[in-house]
Design an enzyme around this catalytic site. Structure first.
Site, PDB file in Angstrom:
ATOM      1  N   TYR A  24       0.836  -1.205   0.000  1.00  0.00           N
ATOM      2  CA  TYR A  24       0.000   0.000   0.000  1.00  0.00           C
ATOM      3  C   TYR A  24       0.870   1.253   0.000  1.00  0.00           C
ATOM      4  O   TYR A  24       0.604   2.208  -0.735  1.00  0.00           O
ATOM      5  CB  TYR A  24      -0.932  -0.004   1.217  1.00  0.00           C
ATOM      6  CG  TYR A  24      -1.786   1.237   1.300  1.00  0.00           C
ATOM      7  CD1 TYR A  24      -2.830   1.441   0.405  1.00  0.00           C
ATOM      8  CD2 TYR A  24      -1.548   2.217   2.272  1.00  0.00           C
ATOM      9  CE1 TYR A  24      -3.617   2.582   0.465  1.00  0.00           C
ATOM     10  CE2 TYR A  24      -2.324   3.361   2.339  1.00  0.00           C
ATOM     11  CZ  TYR A  24      -3.356   3.543   1.441  1.00  0.00           C
ATOM     12  OH  TYR A  24      -4.126   4.677   1.504  1.00  0.00           O
ATOM     13  N   THR A 155      -4.876  19.267  -0.208  1.00  0.00           N
ATOM     14  CA  THR A 155      -4.588  18.355  -1.316  1.00  0.00           C
ATOM     15  C   THR A 155      -5.662  18.476  -2.390  1.00  0.00           C
ATOM     16  O   THR A 155      -6.843  18.275  -2.121  1.00  0.00           O
ATOM     17  CB  THR A 155      -4.509  16.903  -0.813  1.00  0.00           C
ATOM     18  OG1 THR A 155      -3.448  16.794   0.143  1.00  0.00           O
ATOM     19  CG2 THR A 155      -4.235  15.944  -1.957  1.00  0.00           C
ATOM     20  N   LYS A 251      -1.416  21.431  -2.381  1.00  0.00           N
ATOM     21  CA  LYS A 251      -0.597  20.256  -2.715  1.00  0.00           C
ATOM     22  C   LYS A 251      -1.175  19.527  -3.923  1.00  0.00           C
ATOM     23  O   LYS A 251      -2.357  19.184  -3.939  1.00  0.00           O
ATOM     24  CB  LYS A 251      -0.532  19.312  -1.513  1.00  0.00           C
ATOM     25  CG  LYS A 251       0.335  18.075  -1.713  1.00  0.00           C
ATOM     26  CD  LYS A 251       0.370  17.255  -0.425  1.00  0.00           C
ATOM     27  CE  LYS A 251       1.305  16.069  -0.519  1.00  0.00           C
ATOM     28  NZ  LYS A 251       0.838  15.044  -1.477  1.00  0.00           N
ATOM     29  N   HIS A 275       1.497  13.118  -6.142  1.00  0.00           N
ATOM     30  CA  HIS A 275       0.968  12.223  -5.109  1.00  0.00           C
ATOM     31  C   HIS A 275       1.802  10.946  -5.022  1.00  0.00           C
ATOM     32  O   HIS A 275       1.281   9.852  -4.771  1.00  0.00           O
ATOM     33  CB  HIS A 275      -0.502  11.882  -5.386  1.00  0.00           C
ATOM     34  CG  HIS A 275      -1.335  11.755  -4.145  1.00  0.00           C
ATOM     35  ND1 HIS A 275      -2.127  12.773  -3.665  1.00  0.00           N
ATOM     36  CD2 HIS A 275      -1.496  10.731  -3.274  1.00  0.00           C
ATOM     37  CE1 HIS A 275      -2.745  12.372  -2.568  1.00  0.00           C
ATOM     38  NE2 HIS A 275      -2.373  11.133  -2.306  1.00  0.00           N
TER      39      HIS A 275
END
Length: 381
Positions: A24, A155, A251, A275
């Protein structure tokens, strides 16, 4: 296992973690092309060695959002950090504070804001998504203020979740995911004891505090998937300004036009980021995107960068390409999984040492002296 370099923690984390958790954090979107290019493009940048410069006095300190940082590094927001070590967000925050750099708490952290903030003696940062549930967003901002959070990291590159195929193979998602995770935990007893048993509760603390009931791992993907908002626009950021008057960092910027729009909006900073290669595969690496963005907006707001940064040399490279500071994500989670708070502290010490060596041998006595002149060539030259 001997840890002699910042990159050693990845292998140590893989040995300790159940596969669903390792993959992950380690994986990316689709075929993971951008994930690989993030690291490869940074590694391909050659530094310009300079000698006989009297480097007896050297400073890594920098100022960012009215804070003094021991070096131009902050820990990035990483979801589920508390699944990588017992109360992992608290351990990582303590390590960051001890080394004089900011810690950024994710919206989807295991430990809630109210647990992490009192554990450290310096203000932390908080990351927020645009979600359909505006009540949650307002609640999170109010709680962040009350906890003394200084900087909001907003974000914007997740209006939809990325397709992370590796998660389905590893058991994080996909058919029979829950029983597969249980079997994996049984074969990793150190993690099962430290995190699986002693690290409870395993819910998403910030979301559970708002909903009034636990939000476990099984609910994580479903809740986020239902709440990501593809209608996000600059108007949503204007709405947030009604509730947040501190520094705001946007972001997920990869294009100079978006960077210019951030300046027009009045953002205090941006993070040049894809990301970590976890959203849209095939986009530019952060290292390739950064120079054009710096040319467009340098000096008008703070420029941070993430994605692909694994070493102190990478930090110096990003600064030379135009960043004012960087965010470390995967690198600190590997260290946290391997050795907890002590691992993150050691990682930051290794990053600092690597930066010092690079600065001495490129003739940069301060962060402000690291520039394009520190590079032999720019990417693509």
């Amino acid at each position: 296992m001997i840890i002699s370099a910042s990159t050693d923690y990845r292998a140590a984390a893989q040995r300790k973690l159940p596969p669903f958790l390792f993959h992950y954090i380690d994986g990316g979107a689709y075929a993971e092309y951008t994930l690989r290019r993030n690291v490869e493009d940074l590694s391909a940048i050659a530094l310009r060695q300079r000698v006989l410069k009297n480097m007896s006095e050297l400073s890594l300190e920098t100022r960012l959002f009215d804070e003094t940082l021991a070096m131009p590094v902050a820990l990035a927001p990483v979801g589920l950090t508390g699944m990588y070590a017992r109360r992992g967000e608290v351990q990582a925050a303590r390590a960051a504070a001890a080394k004089g750099v900011p810690f950024t708490l994710s919206t989807v952290s295991v430990c809630p804001i109210e647990e992490v903030a009192p554990a450290i003696d310096r203000p932390m940062w908080f990351q927020l998504y645009v979600l359909k549930d505006r009540g949650f967003m307002r609640n999170a901002l109010e709680r962040a203020k009350a906890a003394g959070v200084t900087t909001l990291v907003f974000t914007v590159d997740m209006p939809v979740p990325g397709a992370r195929y590796r998660d389905a193979h590893s058991g994080m998602s996909g058919p029979y995911a829950a029983p597969r995770r249980i079997l994996q935990a049984m074969t990793h007893p150190a993690w099962a004891w430290d995190v699986g048993l002693l690290g409870k509760p395993h819910d998403l603390g910030n979301i559970s505090a708002y909903r009034g009931n636990p939000t476990g791992l099984e609910d994580y993907i479903g809740w986020l998937g239902a709440n990501f908002d593809p209608s996000i626009s600059w108007k949503d950021l204007e709405w947030i300004r009604e509730f947040w008057d501190g520094p705001m960092v946007i972001k997920g910027i990869l294009d100079p036009e978006d960077a210019r729009d951030a300046v027009k909006f009045g953002a205090d900073g941006i993070v040049v980021s894809n990301h970590g290669g976890r959203q849209l595969d095939g986009v530019l690496s952060s290292a390739r995107a950064l120079p054009a963005i710096a040319d467009a907006v340098k000096g008008e707001l703070a420029i941070l960068a993430d994605s692909g940064i694994r070493t102190g040399l990478d930090v110096v490279r990003m600064i030379a390409l135009g960043a004012d500071s960087v965010l470390l994500g995967r690198a600190f989670v590997y260290a946290l999984a391997a050795a907890g708070e002590a691992g993150v502290r050691n990682l930051l010490e290794l990053i600092e040492k690597e930066m010092r060596v690079a600065m001495v041998l490129t003739g940069a006595k301060s962060i402000g002296e690291i520039s394009a002149d520190s590079l032999v060539r720019e990417l693509g030259a």
